[in-house]
Design a protein around this motif. Sequence first.
Motif, short mmCIF file in Angstrom:
data_model
loop_
_atom_site.label_atom_id
_atom_site.label_comp_id
_atom_site.label_asym_id
_atom_site.label_seq_id
_atom_site.Cartn_x
_atom_site.Cartn_y
_atom_site.Cartn_z
N ARG A 198 0.87 -1.12 0.06
CA ARG A 198 0.03 -0.03 -0.19
C ARG A 198 0.92 1.19 0.12
N SER A 199 0.30 2.35 -0.43
CA SER A 199 0.88 3.44 -0.54
C SER A 199 1.60 4.00 0.66
N ALA A 200 2.96 4.73 0.53
CA ALA A 200 3.56 5.39 1.62
C ALA A 200 3.19 6.65 2.18
N TYR A 201 2.14 7.19 0.91
CA TYR A 201 1.79 8.74 1.17
C TYR A 201 0.53 8.83 0.93
N PRO A 202 -0.48 9.65 1.54
CA PRO A 202 -1.62 9.79 1.03
C PRO A 202 -1.64 10.30 -0.49
N ARG A 203 -0.68 11.16 -0.70
CA ARG A 203 -0.86 11.68 -2.12
C ARG A 203 0.75 11.62 -2.61
N ALA A 204 1.15 10.99 -3.74
CA ALA A 204 2.34 10.87 -4.17
C ALA A 204 2.21 10.40 -5.40
N ARG A 205 3.14 10.46 -6.24
CA ARG A 205 3.41 10.10 -7.66
C ARG A 205 4.20 8.94 -7.72
N VAL A 206 3.86 7.95 -8.09
CA VAL A 206 4.42 6.63 -8.22
C VAL A 206 5.71 6.81 -9.33
N LEU A 207 6.98 6.71 -9.08
CA LEU A 207 8.20 6.81 -9.95
C LEU A 207 8.29 5.48 -10.43
N SER A 208 8.57 4.86 -9.78
CA SER A 208 9.00 3.40 -10.26
C SER A 208 8.75 2.20 -9.03
N ILE A 209 8.59 1.06 -9.65
CA ILE A 209 8.23 -0.12 -8.72
C ILE A 209 9.36 -1.10 -9.01
N ASP A 210 10.00 -1.44 -7.77
CA ASP A 210 10.83 -2.74 -8.08
C ASP A 210 10.61 -3.82 -7.08
N THR A 211 10.21 -5.11 -8.26
CA THR A 211 9.66 -6.09 -7.74
C THR A 211 10.51 -7.42 -7.37
N SER A 212 11.74 -6.97 -7.99
CA SER A 212 12.82 -8.05 -8.06
C SER A 212 13.07 -8.87 -6.62
N ALA A 213 13.35 -8.12 -5.60
CA ALA A 213 13.47 -8.93 -4.22
C ALA A 213 12.13 -9.49 -3.89
N ALA A 214 11.03 -9.07 -3.90
CA ALA A 214 9.81 -9.71 -3.54
C ALA A 214 9.67 -11.07 -4.29
N LYS A 215 10.07 -10.86 -5.62
CA LYS A 215 9.81 -11.99 -6.61
C LYS A 215 10.63 -13.38 -6.03
N ALA A 216 11.82 -12.81 -5.57
CA ALA A 216 12.94 -13.78 -5.18
C ALA A 216 12.60 -14.34 -3.79
N ALA A 217 11.57 -13.79 -2.90
CA ALA A 217 11.52 -13.96 -1.73
C ALA A 217 11.10 -15.47 -1.38
N PRO A 218 11.12 -16.31 -0.33
CA PRO A 218 10.66 -17.67 -0.12
C PRO A 218 9.11 -17.86 -0.43
N GLY A 219 8.51 -18.85 -0.85
CA GLY A 219 7.07 -19.14 -1.23
C GLY A 219 6.51 -18.12 -1.94
N VAL A 220 7.06 -17.14 -2.64
CA VAL A 220 6.28 -16.25 -3.75
C VAL A 220 6.11 -16.74 -4.72
N VAL A 221 4.82 -16.69 -5.29
CA VAL A 221 4.52 -17.27 -6.80
C VAL A 221 4.28 -16.08 -7.72
N CYS A 222 3.90 -15.06 -7.19
CA CYS A 222 3.80 -14.05 -8.34
C CYS A 222 3.79 -12.76 -7.64
N VAL A 223 4.20 -11.48 -8.22
CA VAL A 223 4.10 -10.08 -7.78
C VAL A 223 3.53 -9.43 -8.95
N LEU A 224 2.38 -8.64 -8.94
CA LEU A 224 1.70 -7.77 -10.09
C LEU A 224 1.67 -6.47 -9.65
N THR A 225 1.78 -5.88 -10.67
CA THR A 225 1.57 -4.36 -10.65
C THR A 225 0.37 -3.97 -11.59
#
Length: 854
Positions: A198-225
């Motif tokens: 979830r968002s870290a700020y009530p109002r902010a522009r999302v500049l980039s999303i890096d899912t690589s570490a999450a995808k490599a985490a134990p048990g993870v099957v997918c990470v979506l944006t």
Amino acid sequence: MASFIVNGQPVSCPENKKLIRFLRDDLHLTSVKNGCSEGACGTCTVLIDGKATKACVQQTDRMEGKTVVTCEGLTAREREVYAYAFTEAGAVQCGFCTPGMVMAAKGLIDRNPDPTPPEVKDAIRMNICRCTGYKKIEEAILLAARVFRGGEDVPHRVLKGIVGENLDRVDAPGKALGDAKYADDLYLDGMLHGTAVRSAYPRARVLSIDTSAAKAAPGVVCVLTAEDIPGTVKIGHLKQDYDVMIPVGKITHFLGDAIALVAAETDEQARAAAALVKVAYEELPPVLNMTDGLNDEILVHESNGTNVLSHEHLVRGNADEVIRNSKYVVTHHYSTPPTDHAFLEPECAVAVREGDGMRIFSGDQGVYQTRKECAQMLGLPQDKVRVTAMMVGGGFGGKEDMSVQHHAALLAWHTNRPVKVAFTRAESILVHPKRHAMEMDFTTACDENGYLTAMKATIVSDTGAYASLGGPVLQRACTHAAGPYNYQNIDIDGKAIYTNNPPAGAFRGFGVTQSCFATECNLNELAEMVGISAFEMRYRNAIRPGQVLPNGQVADETTALVETLDAARPILERDPKAGIACAMKNAGLGVGIPDTGRCRIEVRGGEVLLHSSAACIGQGMGTVQTQMAAEILGIPHDRVRYCVPDTALAPDAGNTTASRQTLFTGEAVVRAAKQVKEALEKEGSWEALEGRSFLGEYTGVTDRLGSDKQNPVSHIAYGYATHVVELNDDGTVKRITAIHDLGVAVNPRSAEGQIEGGVIMGLGYALTEDFPLKDGKPTAKYGTLGLFRADKTPPVEARLVEKATKDGLACGAKGIGEICSIPTAPAVQNAYYNRDGVFRTRLPLPDTPYSRKK
Ligand code: FES
Ligand code: FES
């Protein structure tokens, strides 16, 4: 590693974990409900060595050698007695708190077979019930104790099950014993668990999303944006402004916005991986209050061009001129806070990909609405998405919007495995739309005899980050702002304002809870100026059949506000300092919006099966339909079977909202049953009808708001109510008498239960509940929302005034869903004013014995 006994069986738990997780996830003892996992609600109550204990605050390592009992471990006799007692007393509504209540009751009765009412209250004071107001739960526990003490057989009542009888709720025994299944009780083979970043700020522009570490985490099957959404990124109930996830380059709207989704083998793995998703933001200044929202300097939704979600201006007559010429005029500013529905069941859905379509199991307020929004997001035709209702552990308006369903569906779509998304209580508090905060200026005028002449009001509501139902809520606040009285000059201006706060939407009372507070309080001050009582003020002005409501609608012959006042009179005579307030509430969407209830009756195996999408969110829709069908068909109720809503089997009956289902789907049931009856007369036997279906449909036709008709029909029916609040010498609430005009009570005991629970919800709104925000972030936990507990809950006396609906629609029933929460707050305000002379204009009312220390 701990070894202990659960329900008589030895078990061992190799790794230390919360006891609730072991009981639910490993042993699948799903009577142990997860309402908060914070030790605040009591839904997880079990017995540990005979003592009622919350399983969410116990670790398995501490269970070594102990004995744990859940509802599944009750003896046959205990199951029979508790199911009987809770059903007979009418103590079960949504049922999510009930197994925990049963275990708390067992903990008490096992050591004290003859408890007093205060002892019962004390035994369940750590268990919250948001539906019942506790009265019937306490009666159930006393009844169970009596049956156990006397060794009595459980009586079996023989009822026809027709309208007007206190038929046992069709879902009560299963809910009481924890057998009924809610979405979180589903454990499907190969099921993954999903969660959102979830968002870290009530109002902010999302500049980039890096899912690589999450995808490599134990048990993870997918990470979506957002890039992974095959259909529309924006969905929404009426206005499609709600982002399924915020795409890179776009701006967040509140802290609950999803940025990415994770599916993993376990919930813990999913949440651990979500913490590894790296999001770069450009933090932007947020809009955190209505004043800033109104000036439009910063736009919450740039494409909207303004922060005004909706604007209503209702005018009849010439309020300004009449106010100028009126003998008495009162003006006040009122403030009401946002509040959380605090239903006991946090949101949960399970989605399963089925071929080229999607199946969703969900506990919400309308399976067709869920189907529509999830199909849009998946880019699928609606008939490729099937939504099946699970039990709903309370809604009160807070489960009308998508919260978990779309995310579960998207994750299941990409993983091709079943996915469960279950909110934590903190997510529930952050994400689902709240009751609108409102700022209101009300001027009300009357003549020298206290007859109302005119009113003028401005209402501004904080609708938060998304539209949800903010437009209709504002509209209902405005259309009901003049109250249930006989006068004609009104000028009401309302605006719903987007902010970067959590969204606001439907909440039992639907805006009327707020504007009724202002209207009714003004009336009391006018009464004082005229020199008459608050009761007399209302009695003189109360709308009567044939008179014209402030919105122009002619009050029909079923209007029974005066009867509710007549019933209140003796209380005010006995205690002239008691507080009083009245209210009206529509049944159905009204104002020209298409509104149809539907039911398909299927004859199978000598039974009559009721299929309708009308959600039971605790109010007892299945029982209402059963009794209406039994009434029309003249067959025993046990030949009528209520089937849970399923888009593959049931016609669309619209959402459970606007106090509409008893009237609209009820009338659809009546019409379908009449067809069955006709066919039966023609064919001569039930066997001849085997396998046939009969569709009943009822559409309420109303006039649009702003219609140029002299007397537009805004709504098909209105319920009316008077609440009276008496205080003790120490300033605590002694008793609330709630008198309701609800048409024919289909099941009087259930109607009473609705009223008792609704009044206590209204009492919380009046005295204790709040939803504080700091920089757009809710600071309350479930335990600090200010919900009434059993030991502090005053007695509520529900009284029913039954005047059948026009033309006998829906067997004469108008419904009772929302109105029971509406007049309580102003009646409480009036009681405190009568006590200390302080005219309070904000909620929760300050400086009462219930006020929290700052
Ligand atoms: S789930 Fe344990 S107290 Fe709420
Ligand atoms: S019946 Fe108690 S929370 Fe719903």
